[in-house]
Structure formats: structure tokens, C-alpha cells
Design an enzyme around this catalytic site. Structure first.
Site, PDB file in Angstrom:
ATOM      1  N   HIS A  16       0.846  -1.203   0.000  1.00 15.27           N
ATOM      2  CA  HIS A  16       0.000   0.000   0.000  1.00 15.27           C
ATOM      3  C   HIS A  16       0.884   1.257   0.000  1.00 15.27           C
ATOM      4  O   HIS A  16       0.645   2.193  -0.753  1.00 15.27           O
ATOM      5  CB  HIS A  16      -0.872   0.049   1.254  1.00 15.27           C
ATOM      6  CG  HIS A  16      -1.918  -1.026   1.357  1.00 15.27           C
ATOM      7  ND1 HIS A  16      -2.093  -1.780   2.503  1.00 15.27           N
ATOM      8  CD2 HIS A  16      -2.860  -1.469   0.491  1.00 15.27           C
ATOM      9  CE1 HIS A  16      -3.101  -2.623   2.322  1.00 15.27           C
ATOM     10  NE2 HIS A  16      -3.578  -2.472   1.109  1.00 15.27           N
ATOM     11  N   LYS A  40     -17.637  -5.980   7.268  1.00 16.44           N
ATOM     12  CA  LYS A  40     -16.353  -6.581   7.644  1.00 16.44           C
ATOM     13  C   LYS A  40     -16.050  -6.294   9.109  1.00 16.44           C
ATOM     14  O   LYS A  40     -16.384  -5.227   9.619  1.00 16.44           O
ATOM     15  CB  LYS A  40     -15.208  -5.988   6.805  1.00 16.44           C
ATOM     16  CG  LYS A  40     -15.117  -6.542   5.389  1.00 16.44           C
ATOM     17  CD  LYS A  40     -13.842  -6.057   4.711  1.00 16.44           C
ATOM     18  CE  LYS A  40     -13.737  -6.595   3.294  1.00 16.44           C
ATOM     19  NZ  LYS A  40     -12.568  -6.043   2.573  1.00 16.44           N
ATOM     20  N   ARG A  89      -2.537  -6.374  -8.241  1.00 13.03           N
ATOM     21  CA  ARG A  89      -1.421  -7.264  -7.924  1.00 13.03           C
ATOM     22  C   ARG A  89      -1.285  -8.350  -8.972  1.00 13.03           C
ATOM     23  O   ARG A  89      -0.234  -8.606  -9.500  1.00 13.03           O
ATOM     24  CB  ARG A  89      -1.633  -7.913  -6.550  1.00 13.03           C
ATOM     25  CG  ARG A  89      -1.278  -7.012  -5.401  1.00 13.03           C
ATOM     26  CD  ARG A  89      -1.824  -7.511  -4.109  1.00 13.03           C
ATOM     27  NE  ARG A  89      -3.297  -7.491  -4.134  1.00 13.03           N
ATOM     28  CZ  ARG A  89      -4.057  -7.705  -3.086  1.00 13.03           C
ATOM     29  NH1 ARG A  89      -3.502  -7.997  -1.943  1.00 13.03           N
ATOM     30  NH2 ARG A  89      -5.365  -7.641  -3.183  1.00 13.03           N
ATOM     31  N   SER A 127      -2.989  -7.675   3.213  1.00 18.05           N
ATOM     32  CA  SER A 127      -3.193  -7.495   4.655  1.00 18.05           C
ATOM     33  C   SER A 127      -3.488  -8.832   5.319  1.00 18.05           C
ATOM     34  O   SER A 127      -3.021  -9.099   6.436  1.00 18.05           O
ATOM     35  CB  SER A 127      -4.354  -6.529   4.896  1.00 18.05           C
ATOM     36  OG  SER A 127      -4.075  -5.266   4.347  1.00 18.05           O
TER      37      SER A 127
END
Ligand code: ADP
Length: 167
Positions: A16, A40, A89, A127
Site C-alpha cells: 500500500h 467486515k 497485484r 493485509s
């Protein structure tokens, strides 16, 4: 032109941070915004995540940090961002990101989504992976900023195996 970089950042990783540093060179201003997502349950509180990002980006004058809930395009308009920035990614990110980009475009055609390819050395990094490594006592110093490494150590030293992270 200002850019909005939204995400969960639970926690911020060096991937990040690399993206934020590169964006800061491309745009007049970058708003890093932590999405408060009611669906979440984050490992780190909103306040912790904001502090992690503020500390790690303190050397970048054009970078601001905030939180938001609701629609990303609405927050982009509110903070004067013409671009929503996302990182890609691998191919696995692409389908979901494209869907979100098209949806956002249908809601607010004036706001463009731009993708930056993540740095190769961070392309495996998420993460979730960082939390898994830290949970089992692995070294995360090469994966996250120092403040985040400390927060992870505190989180998992304190927690027993029935507690922990989500997402
Ligand atoms: P979200 O829940 O919105 O996907 P994340 O915090 O996982 O939130 O990711 C926020 C943004 O950062 C996304 O655009 C994601 O693709 C990007 N990102 C995630 N991991 C990396 C990484 N290792 N390098 C660069 N960008 C990343």
C-alpha cells in the site's frame, strides 16, 4: 488533479505504502481513505488504521488521510478527487476491480478509476497474509511499516487462539 486511494488497510502494508508514494509523485494530492465497511470485522480499529497510515505517510506532504462510509464515488466528489486509485497485484484482482470500476463509472462518469501495477516485490503481499504470518509469530518487518509491525505484535501477543483477525 487529486486522487482518492480507498481501501480497508487492515493493516497498511509496504505494498500500500509503495502505491501511495508513487501516487504522491503523480498527483497534486492523494487522499488515502479508510472505508468503514459494516460487513467486515476488522482486526484493527478505525483509529488504529488511521494512525498507522498517518505515521507511515508523514514524510509525504501531498498525502491526506481520512475515513469514510457509503459510496466511494460520493466521497471522491466530496473531497474533490477526479480519480479513484486502485492497485492491481495479479490477474485475480482484475475481475473484481473491473466490476467496481464499471459500477463507479455508471454512478459518476466524471470520476475515473486508475489502476497502478503494484511493485513486483510486493505483488504477493496482502493485509490478510501479513496477519496470518504475524498470528503465528513470523517476522513481518519486511512486509509492513514499523508502527504496523508493533501493532501486530501487540494484537497477537494479547490474543489467544480463539480470537484474532478477520478479512
Ligand atoms: P479493499 O478491501 O478495498 O480491497 P485493501 O486494503 O485490501 O482494501 O486494498 C486497498 C487497495 O490497495 C486496493 O486497490 C488493493 O488492490 C491495493 N493493494 C492491496 N495490496 C497491495 C499491495 N501489496 N501492493 C499494492 N497495492 C495493494
Amino acid at each position: 488533479m487529486r486522487a482518492l486511494y480507498p481501501g480497508s488497510f487492515d493493516p497498511l502494508t509496504l505494498g500500500h505504502l509503495d502505491l501511495i508514494e508513487r501516487a504522491a509523485r503523480l498527483f497534486d494530492g492523494v487522499m488515502v481513505a479508510v472505508l468503514q465497511n459494516p460487513s467486515k470485522t476488522p482486526a484493527f480499529s478505525l483509529e488504529q488504521r488511521l494512525n498507522q497510515i498517518r505515521t507511515a505517510t508523514a514524510h509525504l506532504p501531498g498525502v491526506e488521510v481520512a475515513s469514510f462510509d457509503g459510496l466511494t464515488v460520493e466521497f471522491a466528489s466530496r473531497c474533490g478527487a477526479g480519480v479513484i486509485l486502485r492497485g492491481l497485484r495479479a490477474l485475480s484482482d482484475f475481475e473484481f476491480e473491473l466490476q467496481i470500476a464499471h459500477t463507479n463509472h455508471s454512478l459518476a462518469p466524471a470520476v475515473e478509476t486508475l489502476f497502478l501495477a503494484t511493485a513486483v516485490q510486493h505483488s504477493f503481499l496482502s493485509s490478510s497474509v501479513v496477519k496470518e504470518v504475524a498470528r503465528f509469530g513470523g517476522d513481518v518487518a519486511h512486509l509492513v511499516p514499523p508502527g504496523v509491525a508493533l501493532d501486530l505484535a501487540r494484537l497477537f501477543n494479547r490474543c489467544d487462539s480463539s480470537q484474532g483477525s478477520h478479512g
